[in-house]
Design an enzyme around this catalytic site. Structure first.
Site, PDB file in Angstrom:
ATOM      1  N   LYS A  79       0.851  -1.194   0.000  1.00 25.67           N
ATOM      2  CA  LYS A  79       0.000   0.000   0.000  1.00 25.67           C
ATOM      3  C   LYS A  79       0.889   1.247   0.000  1.00 25.67           C
ATOM      4  O   LYS A  79       1.963   1.248   0.612  1.00 25.67           O
ATOM      5  CB  LYS A  79      -0.890  -0.040   1.249  1.00 25.67           C
ATOM      6  CG  LYS A  79      -1.902   1.092   1.371  1.00 25.67           C
ATOM      7  CD  LYS A  79      -2.815   0.852   2.572  1.00 25.67           C
ATOM      8  CE  LYS A  79      -3.816   1.967   2.793  1.00 25.67           C
ATOM      9  NZ  LYS A  79      -4.715   1.681   3.940  1.00 25.67           N
ATOM     10  N   SER A 154      -9.728   1.718   3.180  1.00 24.05           N
ATOM     11  CA  SER A 154      -8.898   2.559   2.343  1.00 24.05           C
ATOM     12  C   SER A 154      -7.883   1.802   1.488  1.00 24.05           C
ATOM     13  O   SER A 154      -7.359   2.340   0.517  1.00 24.05           O
ATOM     14  CB  SER A 154      -8.133   3.561   3.212  1.00 24.05           C
ATOM     15  OG  SER A 154      -7.235   2.870   4.061  1.00 24.05           O
ATOM     16  N   SER A 178      -9.733  -0.974   7.145  1.00 23.92           N
ATOM     17  CA  SER A 178      -9.193  -0.788   5.789  1.00 23.92           C
ATOM     18  C   SER A 178      -8.546  -1.997   5.144  1.00 23.92           C
ATOM     19  O   SER A 178      -8.213  -1.933   3.954  1.00 23.92           O
ATOM     20  CB  SER A 178      -8.186   0.352   5.781  1.00 23.92           C
ATOM     21  OG  SER A 178      -8.879   1.555   5.757  1.00 23.92           O
TER      22      SER A 178
END
Ligand code: GLN
Length: 480
Positions: A79, A154, A178
């Site tokens: 990420k 997210s 997330s």
């Protein structure tokens, strides 16, 4: 190639070691597939040449008969809030545009030490704030199964790269869901570890007392293997635990009968989709049929979770994000040349709307006159929740509930109403508020074939039991 990505890391290693494939072939297949799926906008950057070089070195290592690491040949994405030395990192924000990391996070060091190949960094909501990936400064990530739907957030990019077979596994971060919610929306296994299990060194902080890094995978076995590698004490993160790291991947058999708690309030909640509810109810009855104990446990704190979470995380975020001032890192406004305006304008222009909302909310709940009414009260609720959960785990091994009230929703469906968007996190924030591990498992689909995630929560540092039981659940449901 499609089949390859569904194989476990161990199975791929068997292929590599028997000469059926090579790291170079794996990487070039993934690169082709990434190119063909650019429209998903899941990668912000692909480290193509570098991944090819590394694959070559790894193939050479194997050919020379040198010992190989536990993640040998495993192609992984990270990420865009996880730092990797000499690579860009932006946390999905314009304010970090062009910023290059000076050091690697501990998780990256550990992956590389076990011969993984890091293939790119994935799109995400700005500073990991969001539930749909609609808050990235670099555009939406599309759910690979239905491009009109969100992948969740997210860590939406980290979910989609695994969902679409653009790498073997990925890392995301989970502050309030997330990892688990995008895993649920994309039909994957997603694990949020116990707070302190995985080092946060090199993770761009959102809310430091909630954040944890964890894996996205197709199966429980890969999640266990990745956890075994990224977990453990790190001198660079004083909140990391020295609790021993079990060999999770070797402990995946669950022989005993589990004691499972269910909170009736989670199944009576207003926004809960009927198919998601039915899925959880079916699974509970399957578990009972298998001889596990399933009992209802009163939990009347559900309605406080979202407000407590948003008061505390925005407070922490307002402090953590103070360092992005146009001077230390990344973006600096060209429209200012004195100190105060440099700060003000850089932050005004560099941050997106949701991030600014949260900084303001967090500053408000910490301000004198409001601190006691909001921040300090929310801390008390967090303590009550933690005590309540601790009591439950004295009698039960797991708590089971949906991961998310709905399946993947359409773009724009919740963007006008932040409260509705925040309510999407109703089932996930509990684990972060109380520091316990929780996993989302892809155990069903709705009538349109969209994945439904089921969440299992366990006591602190019980990842081994949690993973073993998850493996069992995957088998029970797939054999139906
Ligand atoms: N959706 C939640 C939020 O917006 C969770 C985010 C996360 O876990 N990083 O805060």
């Amino acid at each position: 190639m499609a089949e390859l990505s569904k194989k476990t890391i161990q199975q791929i290693q068997v292929d590599l070691k028997s000469g059926n494939t090579s790291c170079e072939t794996l990487v070039s297949d993934y690169l082709q597939k990434i190119e063909a799926n650019k429209h998903l906008n899941a990668y912000l950057e692909v480290f193509g040449e570098e991944a090819k070089e590394r694959a070559k070195e790894l193939d050479k290592k194997l050919a020379e008969g040198k010992p190989t690491g536990k993640l040998f040949g495993c192609v992984i994405a990270i990420k865009d809030n996880i730092c990797y030395k000499q690579h860009k990192v932006s946390a999905g924000s314009k304010i970090l545009e062009g910023f290059t990391s000076l050091y690697s996070s501990t998780v990256v060091e550990r992956l590389l030490a076990e011969d993984a190949i890091i293939i790119g960094r994935t799109n995400c909501d700005e500073f990991a704030m969001g539930s749909s990936n609609e808050n990235s400064a670099y555009g939406n990530v599309l759910n690979a199964q239905d491009n009109s739907r969100v992948p969740g957030g997210s860590s939406g990019g980290s979910a989609v790269v695994v969902q679409a077979g653009l790498c073997q596994a990925s890392l995301g971060s989970d502050t309030g869901g997330s990892i688990r919610q995008p895993a649920a929306f994309c039909g994957l296994v997603g694990l949020k570890p116990t707070y302190g299990r995985v080092s946060r060194y090199g993770l761009i902080a959102y809310a430091s007392s909630f954040d944890q890094i964890g894996p996205f995978t197709h199966n429980v076995e890969d999640a266990a293997l990745l956890m075994e590698i990224i977990s453990g004490k790190d001198n660079y993160d004083s909140t990391s635990s020295s609790e021993k790291v079990p060999a999770y991947s070797a402990e995946l058999s669950f022989e005993k009968k589990a004691r499972i708690a269910v909170f009736p309030t989670t199944l009576q909640s207003d926004g809960l989709n009927a198919e998601v509810k039915a899925t959880v109810e079916n699974i509970l009855s399957d578990l009972k049929n298998e001889g596990h104990t399933v009992e209802e446990v009163g939990f009347d704190l559900l309605e406080y979770l979202i407000s407590t979470y948003y008061v505390l995380t925005t407070a922490e975020a307002s402090s953590n994000l103070a360092r992005f001032d146009g001077v230390h890192y990344g973006y600096r406004s060209k429209n200012a040349n004195e100190m105060d305006p440099v700060y003000k304008r850089s932050r005004t222009e560099g941050f997106g709307k949701e991030v600014k909302n949260r900084i303001m909310l967090g500053t408000f709940v910490l301000s004198s006159g409001y601190y006691d009414a909001y921040y300090s009260r929310a801390q008390k609720v967090r303590r009550i929740l933690t005590d309540k959960i601790r009591g439950i785990f004295k009698e039960y091994d797991f708590i089971l509930m949906p991961t998310s009230p709905t399946v993947a929703f359409k773009f724009g469906e919740k963007t006008d109403n932040p409260v509705e968007m925040y309510l999407a996190d109703i089932y996930t924030v509990l684990a972060n508020l109380t520091g316990i591990p929780a996993i989302s498992l892809p155990l069903a689909e709705d009538k349109n074939g969209l994945p439904i995630g089921v969440q299992i929560l366990a006591d602190k540092f019980q990842e081994s039991q949690l993973l073993a039981f998850s493996e069992k659940m995957m088998h029970i449901e797939s054999s139906k």
